[in-house]
Design a protein around this motif. Structure first.
Motif, short mmCIF file in Angstrom:
data_model
loop_
_atom_site.label_atom_id
_atom_site.label_comp_id
_atom_site.label_asym_id
_atom_site.label_seq_id
_atom_site.Cartn_x
_atom_site.Cartn_y
_atom_site.Cartn_z
N LEU A 67 20.71 -23.49 16.88
CA LEU A 67 20.55 -24.47 17.18
C LEU A 67 18.79 -24.78 18.31
O LEU A 67 18.56 -25.59 17.51
N THR A 68 18.36 -24.42 18.49
CA THR A 68 17.06 -24.40 19.42
C THR A 68 15.80 -24.50 18.64
O THR A 68 15.05 -25.25 17.93
N ASP A 71 16.35 -28.03 16.57
CA ASP A 71 16.24 -29.11 17.18
C ASP A 71 15.11 -29.02 17.01
O ASP A 71 14.36 -30.17 16.74
N GLU A 72 13.91 -28.19 16.56
CA GLU A 72 13.00 -28.36 16.45
C GLU A 72 12.65 -28.94 15.12
O GLU A 72 10.99 -29.13 14.99
N LYS A 74 14.17 -30.62 13.78
CA LYS A 74 14.31 -32.01 13.43
C LYS A 74 15.41 -32.61 12.92
O LYS A 74 15.50 -33.68 11.41
N LYS A 118 23.45 -25.95 24.66
CA LYS A 118 22.34 -26.29 23.81
C LYS A 118 23.20 -27.64 22.42
O LYS A 118 23.23 -28.50 22.27
N SER A 122 22.58 -31.07 21.99
CA SER A 122 21.40 -31.35 20.92
C SER A 122 21.58 -32.92 20.40
O SER A 122 21.93 -33.83 20.85
N PRO A 123 19.99 -33.66 20.29
CA PRO A 123 19.96 -34.78 20.11
C PRO A 123 20.84 -34.94 18.82
O PRO A 123 19.84 -36.26 18.31
N THR A 126 26.51 -33.75 15.22
CA THR A 126 27.14 -32.88 15.21
C THR A 126 28.82 -32.84 15.52
O THR A 126 29.37 -33.82 16.67
N HIS A 235 20.25 -40.28 20.41
CA HIS A 235 20.15 -39.12 20.83
C HIS A 235 19.90 -40.24 22.72
O HIS A 235 20.87 -39.17 23.32
#
Ligand SMILES: CCCCCCCCCCC/C=C/C(=O)SCCNC(=O)CCNC(=O)[C@H](O)C(C)(C)COP(=O)(O)OP(=O)(O)OC[C@H]1O[C@@H](n2cnc3c(N)ncnc32)[C@H](O)[C@@H]1OP(=O)(O)O
Length: 288
Positions: A67-68, A71-72, A74, A118, A122-123, A126, A235
């Motif tokens: 998940l991290t 996110d990073e 995109k 997370k 999350s942005p 999902t 988001h």
């Protein structure tokens, strides 16, 4: 000269292989997950802890890392699913809750909390593609996604009350936000597991699919609608909808974790977990 050209070509070939190998490494780095990117930059995250995707600390911490990373990098969306056509996830691992040191239970619970924060916050959009049963922790993971598509003839719900402990407040809130106060109260106090049809009727899932392939088609349809929506606007809107719960868990998360650890450690709850595990084994023995 000929040798030089051959050598250079071989080197290039080796390098290109290395690059594509590295591209696949992201999925290969995990023991219990497969992560693939489709052509729309959507990550398909498949839990593959056989036989029933029991959520131990390791699987949960892999989900947290993915998940991290998503996110990073995109990503445009994420589908969370299971390798199994029978079980999405059987929930938290009893083996890390039964006769375990408080530190072990604490790690398990803190890691699922990390995943909840997370995934819920999350942005990117999902979807849970629920290809089998989703009791307890399995249901929680799907509730953190924005959209749930479930294959026919399975069960989903939060049955934790049957194990002798109460459902944590934020998890209650997740359920209330999804199926409303009245339905959540009835379901949580009785530990009800819903069939796929019942889950659709009550709003616990959004769509029913006849099989995995059609569930993925539906997931794509859901995600494709966001191609024309500016991601930042989407988001922020999602954040506004989810802020109250996210703020609560980030402020009170540690307290919830400690409450849960002491609840699980109670002798009565330990007894019930032992009986529940024995019952599962007996059922299996009798069905063989
Ligand atoms: C924000 C708040 C902060 C606080 C954070 C707290 C967060 C809390 C989250 C909510 C609370 C969640 C709690 C839980 O998840 S507890 C787990 C509850 N799970 C269940 O009740 C499901 C139990 N399993 C089943 O019902 C069946 O296994 C299932 C229907 C899923 C599949 O049936 P099937 O017949 O296909 O498979 P088996 O039953 O034979 O299982 C295969 C083997 O797997 C073992 N197993 C199954 N589930 C678990 C489990 N949860 N833990 C450990 N082991 C499990 C089962 O015993 C079989 O083992 P063997 O092959 O050795 O016999």
């Amino acid at each position: 000269m000929y040798r030089y050209v051959c050598k250079t070509m071989l080197r290039r070939l080796f390098l290109s292989k290395k690059v594509s190998y590295q591209a696949r490494l992201f999925s290969g780095n995990f023991r219990y997950l497969e992560v693939l990117n489709n052509e729309n930059n959507v990550a398909i995250v498949t839990m593959k802890r056989a036989p029933v995707n029991t959520l131990n600390s390791e699987l949960l911490s892999e989900i947290s890392s993915v998940l991290t990373n998503l996110d990073e990098t995109k990503c445009s969306g994420m589908v969370l699913t299971s390798f199994s056509d029978k079980v999405f996830s059987s929930g938290l691992d009893f083996n890390e809750m039964y006769e375990s040191r408080p530190a072990t239970i604490r790690t398990l619970v803190s890691t699922i909390l990390e995943v909840i924060i997370k995934l819920y916050g999350s942005p990117f959009p999902t979807v849970a593609v629920i290809t089998g049963h989703a009791p307890s922790g399995g249901c929680v993971l799907s509730l953190c996604c924005e959209y749930r598509i479930m294959v026919q003839n399975f069960q989903i719900g939060l049955n934790v009350v049957k194990l002798g402990y109460s459902t944590p407040l934020s998890i209650v809130q997740l359920m209330v936000n999804t199926i409303g106060h009245r339905n959540a109260e009835l379901a949580l106090t009785s530990g009800r597991l819903f069939t796929t049809n019942e889950a659709l009727r009550v709003g616990l899932i959004d769509e029913i699919a006849k099989d995995r392939a059609s569930a993925f088609d539906k997931a794509n349809d859901f995600l494709n609608q966001f191609k024309v929506i500016p991601p930042i606007a989407r988001h922020f809107t999602k954040q506004s909808m989810r802020r109250a719960l996210l703020q609560d868990v980030s402020i009170n998360g540690k307290i919830y974790v400690e409450d849960f650890v002491s609840l699980i450690s109670r002798p009565k709850v330990q007894e019930l977990i032992a009986a529940y595990m024995a019952n599962m084994k007996n059922k299996k023995k009798n069905s063989n």
